[in-house]
Design an enzyme around this catalytic site. Structure first.
Site, PDB file in Angstrom:
ATOM      1  N   LYS A  21       0.829  -1.211   0.000  1.00 35.37           N
ATOM      2  CA  LYS A  21       0.000   0.000   0.000  1.00 35.37           C
ATOM      3  C   LYS A  21       0.865   1.264   0.000  1.00 35.37           C
ATOM      4  O   LYS A  21       0.631   2.190  -0.767  1.00 35.37           O
ATOM      5  CB  LYS A  21      -0.921   0.031   1.240  1.00 35.37           C
ATOM      6  CG  LYS A  21      -1.860  -1.159   1.348  1.00 35.37           C
ATOM      7  CD  LYS A  21      -2.738  -1.077   2.590  1.00 35.37           C
ATOM      8  CE  LYS A  21      -1.969  -1.066   3.910  1.00 35.37           C
ATOM      9  NZ  LYS A  21      -1.215  -2.304   4.186  1.00 35.37           N
ATOM     10  N   ARG A  96      -9.539   0.603   8.600  1.00 32.56           N
ATOM     11  CA  ARG A  96      -9.134  -0.766   8.912  1.00 32.56           C
ATOM     12  C   ARG A  96     -10.217  -1.527   9.658  1.00 32.56           C
ATOM     13  O   ARG A  96     -10.020  -2.693   9.986  1.00 32.56           O
ATOM     14  CB  ARG A  96      -7.878  -0.738   9.777  1.00 32.56           C
ATOM     15  CG  ARG A  96      -6.555  -0.852   9.006  1.00 32.56           C
ATOM     16  CD  ARG A  96      -5.417  -0.654   9.993  1.00 32.56           C
ATOM     17  NE  ARG A  96      -4.228  -1.379   9.661  1.00 32.56           N
ATOM     18  CZ  ARG A  96      -3.139  -0.850   9.102  1.00 32.56           C
ATOM     19  NH1 ARG A  96      -3.113   0.416   8.747  1.00 32.56           N
ATOM     20  NH2 ARG A  96      -2.074  -1.591   8.896  1.00 32.56           N
ATOM     21  N   ARG A 135      11.696  -5.364   5.351  1.00 33.22           N
ATOM     22  CA  ARG A 135      11.346  -3.966   5.067  1.00 33.22           C
ATOM     23  C   ARG A 135      12.244  -2.989   5.824  1.00 33.22           C
ATOM     24  O   ARG A 135      12.513  -3.161   7.002  1.00 33.22           O
ATOM     25  CB  ARG A 135       9.885  -3.696   5.440  1.00 33.22           C
ATOM     26  CG  ARG A 135       9.515  -2.225   5.346  1.00 33.22           C
ATOM     27  CD  ARG A 135       8.039  -1.998   5.239  1.00 33.22           C
ATOM     28  NE  ARG A 135       7.307  -2.293   6.464  1.00 33.22           N
ATOM     29  CZ  ARG A 135       5.978  -2.194   6.566  1.00 33.22           C
ATOM     30  NH1 ARG A 135       5.249  -1.843   5.520  1.00 33.22           N
ATOM     31  NH2 ARG A 135       5.384  -2.476   7.697  1.00 33.22           N
ATOM     32  N   ARG A 168      11.282  -1.032  11.368  1.00 31.24           N
ATOM     33  CA  ARG A 168      10.261  -0.710  12.359  1.00 31.24           C
ATOM     34  C   ARG A 168      10.228  -1.743  13.481  1.00 31.24           C
ATOM     35  O   ARG A 168      10.365  -2.929  13.232  1.00 31.24           O
ATOM     36  CB  ARG A 168       8.890  -0.638  11.672  1.00 31.24           C
ATOM     37  CG  ARG A 168       8.623   0.733  11.104  1.00 31.24           C
ATOM     38  CD  ARG A 168       7.462   0.749  10.152  1.00 31.24           C
ATOM     39  NE  ARG A 168       6.273   0.057  10.644  1.00 31.24           N
ATOM     40  CZ  ARG A 168       5.146  -0.037   9.946  1.00 31.24           C
ATOM     41  NH1 ARG A 168       5.054   0.521   8.753  1.00 31.24           N
ATOM     42  NH2 ARG A 168       4.112  -0.687  10.430  1.00 31.24           N
ATOM     43  N   ARG A 179      -0.090  -8.933  13.703  1.00 36.48           N
ATOM     44  CA  ARG A 179      -0.714  -7.907  12.862  1.00 36.48           C
ATOM     45  C   ARG A 179      -1.485  -8.531  11.700  1.00 36.48           C
ATOM     46  O   ARG A 179      -2.538  -8.038  11.306  1.00 36.48           O
ATOM     47  CB  ARG A 179       0.352  -6.939  12.332  1.00 36.48           C
ATOM     48  CG  ARG A 179       0.791  -5.937  13.399  1.00 36.48           C
ATOM     49  CD  ARG A 179       2.128  -5.320  13.084  1.00 36.48           C
ATOM     50  NE  ARG A 179       2.174  -4.670  11.796  1.00 36.48           N
ATOM     51  CZ  ARG A 179       3.258  -4.610  11.034  1.00 36.48           C
ATOM     52  NH1 ARG A 179       4.386  -5.173  11.427  1.00 36.48           N
ATOM     53  NH2 ARG A 179       3.220  -4.004   9.884  1.00 36.48           N
TER      54      ARG A 179
HETATM   55  P1  ADP Z   1       1.525  -1.531   7.592  1.00 34.92           P
HETATM   56  O1  ADP Z   1       2.180  -0.646   6.583  1.00 34.92           O
HETATM   57  O2  ADP Z   1       2.436  -2.647   8.003  1.00 34.92           O
HETATM   58  O3  ADP Z   1       0.181  -1.993   7.171  1.00 34.92           O
HETATM   59  P2  ADP Z   1       0.872   0.858   9.107  1.00 34.92           P
HETATM   60  O4  ADP Z   1       2.042   1.749   9.057  1.00 34.92           O
HETATM   61  O5  ADP Z   1      -0.253   1.165   8.203  1.00 34.92           O
HETATM   62  O6  ADP Z   1       1.352  -0.652   8.916  1.00 34.92           O
HETATM   63  O7  ADP Z   1       0.307   0.802  10.591  1.00 34.92           O
HETATM   64  C1  ADP Z   1       1.147   0.532  11.683  1.00 34.92           C
HETATM   65  C2  ADP Z   1       0.306   0.378  12.930  1.00 34.92           C
HETATM   66  O8  ADP Z   1      -0.399   1.604  13.200  1.00 34.92           O
HETATM   67  C3  ADP Z   1      -0.773  -0.685  12.878  1.00 34.92           C
HETATM   68  O9  ADP Z   1      -0.291  -1.985  13.218  1.00 34.92           O
HETATM   69  C4  ADP Z   1      -1.772  -0.167  13.927  1.00 34.92           C
HETATM   70  O10 ADP Z   1      -1.324  -0.425  15.246  1.00 34.92           O
HETATM   71  C5  ADP Z   1      -1.702   1.342  13.693  1.00 34.92           C
HETATM   72  N1  ADP Z   1      -2.693   1.782  12.691  1.00 34.92           N
HETATM   73  C6  ADP Z   1      -2.442   2.270  11.459  1.00 34.92           C
HETATM   74  N2  ADP Z   1      -3.578   2.574  10.816  1.00 34.92           N
HETATM   75  C7  ADP Z   1      -4.589   2.250  11.658  1.00 34.92           C
HETATM   76  C8  ADP Z   1      -6.009   2.292  11.564  1.00 34.92           C
HETATM   77  N3  ADP Z   1      -6.640   2.736  10.464  1.00 34.92           N
HETATM   78  N4  ADP Z   1      -6.732   1.875  12.648  1.00 34.92           N
HETATM   79  C9  ADP Z   1      -6.132   1.442  13.758  1.00 34.92           C
HETATM   80  N5  ADP Z   1      -4.804   1.352  13.902  1.00 34.92           N
HETATM   81  C10 ADP Z   1      -4.029   1.753  12.862  1.00 34.92           C
HETATM   82  P1  ADP Z   2       2.270  -1.819   3.186  1.00 37.06           P
HETATM   83  O1  ADP Z   2       2.266  -0.299   3.167  1.00 37.06           O
HETATM   84  O2  ADP Z   2       1.066  -2.403   2.534  1.00 37.06           O
HETATM   85  O3  ADP Z   2       2.490  -2.368   4.560  1.00 37.06           O
HETATM   86  P2  ADP Z   2       4.854  -1.550   1.825  1.00 37.06           P
HETATM   87  O4  ADP Z   2       4.568  -0.693   0.637  1.00 37.06           O
HETATM   88  O5  ADP Z   2       5.546  -0.924   2.979  1.00 37.06           O
HETATM   89  O6  ADP Z   2       3.493  -2.294   2.294  1.00 37.06           O
HETATM   90  O7  ADP Z   2       5.686  -2.823   1.301  1.00 37.06           O
HETATM   91  C1  ADP Z   2       6.093  -3.832   2.216  1.00 37.06           C
HETATM   92  C2  ADP Z   2       7.495  -4.321   1.831  1.00 37.06           C
HETATM   93  O8  ADP Z   2       7.431  -5.031   0.589  1.00 37.06           O
HETATM   94  C3  ADP Z   2       8.520  -3.208   1.620  1.00 37.06           C
HETATM   95  O9  ADP Z   2       9.775  -3.703   2.032  1.00 37.06           O
HETATM   96  C4  ADP Z   2       8.491  -2.972   0.101  1.00 37.06           C
HETATM   97  O10 ADP Z   2       9.738  -2.488  -0.389  1.00 37.06           O
HETATM   98  C5  ADP Z   2       8.194  -4.360  -0.427  1.00 37.06           C
HETATM   99  N1  ADP Z   2       7.334  -4.370  -1.615  1.00 37.06           N
HETATM  100  C6  ADP Z   2       6.286  -3.554  -1.895  1.00 37.06           C
HETATM  101  N2  ADP Z   2       5.707  -3.887  -3.062  1.00 37.06           N
HETATM  102  C7  ADP Z   2       6.396  -4.959  -3.540  1.00 37.06           C
HETATM  103  C8  ADP Z   2       6.287  -5.787  -4.727  1.00 37.06           C
HETATM  104  N3  ADP Z   2       5.325  -5.568  -5.626  1.00 37.06           N
HETATM  105  N4  ADP Z   2       7.163  -6.798  -4.860  1.00 37.06           N
HETATM  106  C9  ADP Z   2       8.130  -7.029  -3.934  1.00 37.06           C
HETATM  107  N5  ADP Z   2       8.288  -6.291  -2.808  1.00 37.06           N
HETATM  108  C10 ADP Z   2       7.434  -5.275  -2.604  1.00 37.06           C
END
Ligand code: ADP
Ligand code: ADP
Ligand code: ZN
Length: 232
Positions: A21, A96, A135, A168, A179
Site C-alpha cells: 500500500k 481498517r 522492510r 520498524r 498484525r
Molecule cells: P503496515 O504498513 O504494516 O500496514 P501501518 O504503518 O499502516 O502498517 O500501521 C502501523 C500500525 O499503526 C498498525 O499496526 C496499527 O497499530 C496502527 N494503525 C495504522 N492505521 C490504523 C487504523 N486505520 N486503525 C487502527 N490502527 C491503525
Molecule cells: P504496506 O504499506 O502495505 O504495509 P509496503 O509498501 O511498505 O506495504 O511494502 C512492504 C514491503 O514489501 C517493503 O519492504 C516494500 O519495499 C516491499 N514491496 C512492496 N511492493 C512490492 C512488490 N510488488 N514486490 C516485492 N516487494 C514489494
C-alpha cells in the site's frame, strides 16, 4: 472509468500489512499530484513528536493491535479537511475496521466528497512475511524499501530524501504474525463492505512493483498519459 466522473479522486488502498500500500500510494501520489494519507505515518509522526495522541497510540502499535477507532478516526478526518485534500486523497491503511469505514463515508459526504474506488492489493501470507521481515523504512518521508525486492541506491539511505533507513519495531516476527491475524479478523471484512457498494477493485499485488502500479492505473482508468494532465 473510476477517475472520470469529477476532477476529485478519493481512493482507498486496502490490503494486508506488507501488501504494498505504501509503495503504490507513494508512486500514485506523484503521478496524480494528490496527497497520500497514511494513518500509520500520522501515528509515527505523533509518537516522534511525543504528542498525547502519540502516547496513546504507541502501546497499541507496539503490540500489533489496532489503535481504537475513536482516536484513529478523529486524526484522519482532521487531516482530510486540510487544503491540500480538496482535489483528492489516497488513503493508505485507513479504514481498517467497519466503524472506521462508516465514519469515513459520513465525513466525505459531509464535506461534499465522494469515494471513487477501493483498490485491494491481494498478496499471499508467506509473501507478506517475507516482505515485512525485510522492510526498511525512511525516517524522513516514510518510503518503504526491501533488502532483496526494492533496495535503495545507496545502502541505508532514502533515494528521494537521503534520510536514514530503519527497521520498524513492529516489523519483528512475532508482532508481524499478530498484525496479520488482526488484519484477517478486523480489516478483511471491509472487502465485502466495499464490494456491496460496487467500489472494490482487486489487484494482484504479487507482481513486480511497476507491474502492480500499471494494474492499479488500469483499474482506475488513468493509464493514458494524456489523462494524467487532468489530475496532475
Ligand atoms: P503496515 O504498513 O504494516 O500496514 P501501518 O504503518 O499502516 O502498517 O500501521 C502501523 C500500525 O499503526 C498498525 O499496526 C496499527 O497499530 C496502527 N494503525 C495504522 N492505521 C490504523 C487504523 N486505520 N486503525 C487502527 N490502527 C491503525
Ligand atoms: P504496506 O504499506 O502495505 O504495509 P509496503 O509498501 O511498505 O506495504 O511494502 C512492504 C514491503 O514489501 C517493503 O519492504 C516494500 O519495499 C516491499 N514491496 C512492496 N511492493 C512490492 C512488490 N510488488 N514486490 C516485492 N516487494 C514489494
Ligand atoms: Zn525518504
Amino acid at each position: 472509468m473510476v477517475a472520470g466522473a469529477d476532477s476529485r479522486l478519493y481512493l482507498i488502498f486496502l490490503g494486508a500489512p506488507g501488501a504494498g500500500k505504501g509503495t503504490q500510494t507513494a508512486m500514485l501520489s506523484q503521478a496524480l499530484g494528490i496527497p497520500r494519507i497514511s494513518s500509520g505515518d500520522l501515528f509515527r509522526e505523533n509518537i516522534k513528536n511525543q504528542t498525547p495522541l502519540g502516547r496513546q497510540a504507541k502501546a497499541y502499535i507496539d503490540r500489533g493491535e489496532l489503535v481504537p477507532d475513536a482516536v484513529t478516526v478523529g486524526m484522519v478526518i482532521h487531516r482530510i479537511a486540510e487544503d491540500d485534500c480538496v482535489r483528492g486523497a489516497l488513503f493508505d491503511g485507513f479504514p481498517r475496521t467497519i466503524p472506521q469505514a462508516e465514519a469515513l463515508e459520513a465525513a466525505l459526504a459531509e464535506q461534499g466528497k465522494t469515494l471513487g474506488a477501493v483498490v485491494d492489493l491481494v498478496v499471499d501470507h508467506e509473501i507478506l512475511l517475507e516482505r515485512l521481515s525485510g522492510r526498511w523504512m525512511c525516517r524522513g518521508c516514510g518510503a518503504s524499501y526491501h533488502l532483496a525486492f526494492h533496495p535503495p541506491k545507496t545502502e541505508g539511505k532514502c533515494d528521494t530524501c537521503s534520510a536514514e533507513l530503519y527497521q520498524r519495531e513492529d516489523d519483528r516476527a512475532d508482532t508481524i504474525e499478530h498484525r496479520l491475524l488482526v488484519y484477517y479478523r478486523q480489516t478483511a471484512p471491509l472487502q465485502n463492505f466495499y464490494r456491496q457498494r460496487g467500489l472494490l477493485y482487486q489487484v494482484n499485488g504479487e507482481q513486480a512493483i511497476e507491474a502492480v502500479q500499471e494494474a492499479v492505473l488500469r483499474v482506475l482508468g488513468v493509464s493514458q498519459p494524456a489523462e494524467y494532465a487532468g489530475f496532475g
